[in-house]
Design a protein around this motif. Structure first.
Motif, PDB file in Angstrom:
ATOM      1  N   THR A  30       1.822  60.666  28.200  1.00 23.44           N
ATOM      2  CA  THR A  30       2.357  59.604  26.902  1.00 23.44           C
ATOM      3  C   THR A  30       0.926  59.211  26.406  1.00 23.44           C
ATOM      4  O   THR A  30       1.077  59.332  25.112  1.00 23.44           O
ATOM      5  CB  THR A  30       3.307  58.633  27.729  1.00 23.44           C
ATOM      6  OG1 THR A  30       4.260  59.189  28.235  1.00 23.44           O
ATOM      7  CG2 THR A  30       3.593  57.810  26.381  1.00 23.44           C
ATOM      8  N   TYR A  31       0.193  58.748  27.130  1.00 26.45           N
ATOM      9  CA  TYR A  31      -1.062  58.049  26.351  1.00 26.45           C
ATOM     10  C   TYR A  31      -1.703  59.122  25.610  1.00 26.45           C
ATOM     11  O   TYR A  31      -1.962  59.136  24.344  1.00 26.45           O
ATOM     12  CB  TYR A  31      -2.001  57.624  27.680  1.00 26.45           C
ATOM     13  CG  TYR A  31      -1.989  56.100  27.583  1.00 26.45           C
ATOM     14  CD1 TYR A  31      -2.924  55.421  26.790  1.00 26.45           C
ATOM     15  CD2 TYR A  31      -0.877  55.559  28.327  1.00 26.45           C
ATOM     16  CE1 TYR A  31      -2.816  53.956  27.320  1.00 26.45           C
ATOM     17  CE2 TYR A  31      -0.776  54.295  28.335  1.00 26.45           C
ATOM     18  CZ  TYR A  31      -1.744  53.457  28.143  1.00 26.45           C
ATOM     19  OH  TYR A  31      -1.696  51.892  28.092  1.00 26.45           O
TER      20      TYR A  31
ATOM     21  N   ASP B  39      -3.189  58.242  11.771  1.00 38.71           N
ATOM     22  CA  ASP B  39      -3.296  56.676  11.626  1.00 38.71           C
ATOM     23  C   ASP B  39      -4.993  56.472  11.873  1.00 38.71           C
ATOM     24  O   ASP B  39      -5.636  57.402  12.131  1.00 38.71           O
ATOM     25  CB  ASP B  39      -2.505  55.886  12.329  1.00 38.71           C
ATOM     26  CG  ASP B  39      -0.949  56.222  12.161  1.00 38.71           C
ATOM     27  OD1 ASP B  39      -0.554  55.843  11.151  1.00 38.71           O
ATOM     28  OD2 ASP B  39      -0.404  56.755  13.079  1.00 38.71           O
ATOM     29  N   SER B  40      -5.127  55.211  11.650  1.00 36.89           N
ATOM     30  CA  SER B  40      -6.528  54.609  12.088  1.00 36.89           C
ATOM     31  C   SER B  40      -6.290  53.505  13.130  1.00 36.89           C
ATOM     32  O   SER B  40      -5.828  52.421  12.895  1.00 36.89           O
ATOM     33  CB  SER B  40      -7.190  53.895  10.954  1.00 36.89           C
ATOM     34  OG  SER B  40      -8.430  53.417  11.194  1.00 36.89           O
TER      35      SER B  40
ATOM     36  N   GLY C 260      -1.645  58.726  21.626  1.00 40.61           N
ATOM     37  CA  GLY C 260      -3.057  58.682  21.187  1.00 40.61           C
ATOM     38  C   GLY C 260      -3.642  59.799  20.242  1.00 40.61           C
ATOM     39  O   GLY C 260      -4.074  59.594  19.132  1.00 40.61           O
ATOM     40  N   SER C 261      -2.996  60.922  20.493  1.00 40.43           N
ATOM     41  CA  SER C 261      -3.500  62.064  19.713  1.00 40.43           C
ATOM     42  C   SER C 261      -2.549  61.805  18.151  1.00 40.43           C
ATOM     43  O   SER C 261      -3.312  62.223  17.102  1.00 40.43           O
ATOM     44  CB  SER C 261      -2.918  63.329  20.422  1.00 40.43           C
ATOM     45  OG  SER C 261      -3.710  63.641  21.454  1.00 40.43           O
ATOM     46  N   HIS C 262      -1.172  61.445  18.322  1.00 41.99           N
ATOM     47  CA  HIS C 262      -0.634  61.231  17.039  1.00 41.99           C
ATOM     48  C   HIS C 262      -1.354  60.283  16.271  1.00 41.99           C
ATOM     49  O   HIS C 262      -1.410  60.432  14.924  1.00 41.99           O
ATOM     50  CB  HIS C 262       0.930  60.762  17.283  1.00 41.99           C
ATOM     51  CG  HIS C 262       1.690  60.256  16.260  1.00 41.99           C
ATOM     52  ND1 HIS C 262       2.412  61.300  15.477  1.00 41.99           N
ATOM     53  CD2 HIS C 262       1.657  59.400  15.401  1.00 41.99           C
ATOM     54  CE1 HIS C 262       3.175  60.772  14.767  1.00 41.99           C
ATOM     55  NE2 HIS C 262       2.619  59.457  14.533  1.00 41.99           N
TER      56      HIS C 262
ATOM     57  N   TRP D 187       0.128  51.072  20.434  1.00 41.88           N
ATOM     58  CA  TRP D 187      -0.952  51.702  20.269  1.00 41.88           C
ATOM     59  C   TRP D 187      -1.414  50.785  18.739  1.00 41.88           C
ATOM     60  O   TRP D 187      -0.918  50.906  17.818  1.00 41.88           O
ATOM     61  CB  TRP D 187      -1.412  52.930  19.742  1.00 41.88           C
ATOM     62  CG  TRP D 187      -2.604  53.646  20.298  1.00 41.88           C
ATOM     63  CD1 TRP D 187      -3.835  53.601  19.500  1.00 41.88           C
ATOM     64  CD2 TRP D 187      -3.108  54.164  21.199  1.00 41.88           C
ATOM     65  NE1 TRP D 187      -4.769  54.219  19.980  1.00 41.88           N
ATOM     66  CE2 TRP D 187      -4.137  54.763  21.170  1.00 41.88           C
ATOM     67  CE3 TRP D 187      -2.287  54.994  22.440  1.00 41.88           C
ATOM     68  CZ2 TRP D 187      -4.958  55.546  22.137  1.00 41.88           C
ATOM     69  CZ3 TRP D 187      -2.633  55.522  23.289  1.00 41.88           C
ATOM     70  CH2 TRP D 187      -4.184  55.947  23.272  1.00 41.88           C
ATOM     71  N   PRO D 188      -2.428  49.837  18.938  1.00 43.04           N
ATOM     72  CA  PRO D 188      -2.538  49.016  17.670  1.00 43.04           C
ATOM     73  C   PRO D 188      -3.412  49.540  16.665  1.00 43.04           C
ATOM     74  O   PRO D 188      -4.185  50.500  16.860  1.00 43.04           O
ATOM     75  CB  PRO D 188      -3.559  48.124  18.142  1.00 43.04           C
ATOM     76  CG  PRO D 188      -4.329  48.501  19.362  1.00 43.04           C
ATOM     77  CD  PRO D 188      -3.205  49.267  19.875  1.00 43.04           C
ATOM     78  N   ILE D 189      -2.754  49.569  15.474  1.00 44.06           N
ATOM     79  CA  ILE D 189      -3.045  50.447  14.210  1.00 44.06           C
ATOM     80  C   ILE D 189      -3.441  49.653  13.061  1.00 44.06           C
ATOM     81  O   ILE D 189      -3.858  49.993  12.046  1.00 44.06           O
ATOM     82  CB  ILE D 189      -2.227  51.596  13.737  1.00 44.06           C
ATOM     83  CG1 ILE D 189      -0.855  51.100  13.615  1.00 44.06           C
ATOM     84  CG2 ILE D 189      -1.961  52.598  14.847  1.00 44.06           C
ATOM     85  CD1 ILE D 189       0.182  52.054  12.954  1.00 44.06           C
TER      86      ILE D 189
END
Length: 269
Positions: free
Chosen positions: A223-224, A235-236, A228-230, A264-266
């Protein structure tokens, strides 16, 4: 009635090789009842057969020799049984872990399911929290302890959580297998004065890319990896702690029913 037999005969009685019996003598695990002073030949009592059988079974269960020595030196049957039960419980836990890893490995052989990613802006909100620099291998135990303590604090002032508990994981936790983990349980802002200031944390406002991990944590890395890949592709990401929300977690259900939000903080609000 007992009898004394030479090492070769004792080997046949116990299914232990002569080489093994000599080694157990050397390490003082199973010593002969007598040694011929002239030939150095070892003799054993038939009363030791059960001890040898116990040692053999404990070795088949991969119990380390120092632990077997402690079992054999136990002052009474109750202490011996307790040590054996503790080892069996560890083995059963390892069997569960092995089963989960096998299932996870099998899933790697299947085509990856497309991950569902949600974007959510979360306002700053208070939570009772505990923090500690934790090694990855100790994280589960510490989280269990800290969440127990946090929910006890809420119960002590007769408050219900304002949302699911969660945790944040510093980048070093992943990069170095050791880093700060902050466990938290949200509370309503109007109740923050019911706790000492040091135990209340204001979780910062953030925009997250979020995916839900369903099931036990054995294949949490998938899942990570997918989320994370997405984020990397679309995104950044911010270089700061990742947040997890335990919608259904340990203590609530069977591990197959766990549901964990990985946040995931973006961006900052």
């Amino acid at each position: 009635m007992t009898a004394t037999v030479p090492i070769g005969e004792f080997s046949r009685l116990t299914y232990l090789t002569i080489k093994t019996l000599r080694y157990y003598h050397e390490i003082e695990l199973l010593e002969p009842v007598s040694i011929d002073p002239g030939s150095g030949y070892r003799f054993y009592s038939t009363a030791q057969v059960d001890q040898a059988h116990l040692i053999k079974r404990l070795r088949e269960l991969n119990m380390p020799l120092p632990e077997i020595k402690a079992v054999m030196a136990a002052p009474d049957q109750a202490a011996r049984d307790a040590a054996i039960r503790a080892h069996l419980e560890r083995m059963e836990a390892e069997l569960v872990r092995t089963r989960d890893v096998v299932a996870s490995l099998k899933s790697l052989l299947l085509p990856s399911a497309r991950i569902s990613v949600e974007y959510r802006s979360v306002a700053s909100h208070p939570a009772v929290a505990m923090r500690k620099v934790v090694a990855r291998e100790d994280c589960g135990e510490w989280c269990e302890y800290s969440f127990g303590s946090l929910y006890e604090r809420l119960a002590a002032v007769d408050l219900a959580p304002a949302g699911p508990g969660g945790a944040t994981y510093a980048p070093s936790f992943f990069e170095e297998d050791r880093g700060e983990v902050v466990t938290f349980v949200p509370i309503e802002a109007r109740h923050r004065d019911r706790f000492d200031a040091a135990s209340v944390l204001d979780l910062p406002a953030r925009r997250f890319a979020i995916a839900v991990h369903a099931g036990p944590f054995t294949d949490f890395d998938r899942t990570y990896g997918a989320l994370g890949s997405h984020v990397a592709e679309h995104d950044s990401a911010l270089t700061e702690p990742i947040r997890e929300n335990y919608l259904v977690g340990p203590g609530d259900a069977d591990p197959t029913d766990y549901r964990t939000e990985v946040c995931w903080p973006i961006g900052r609000l």
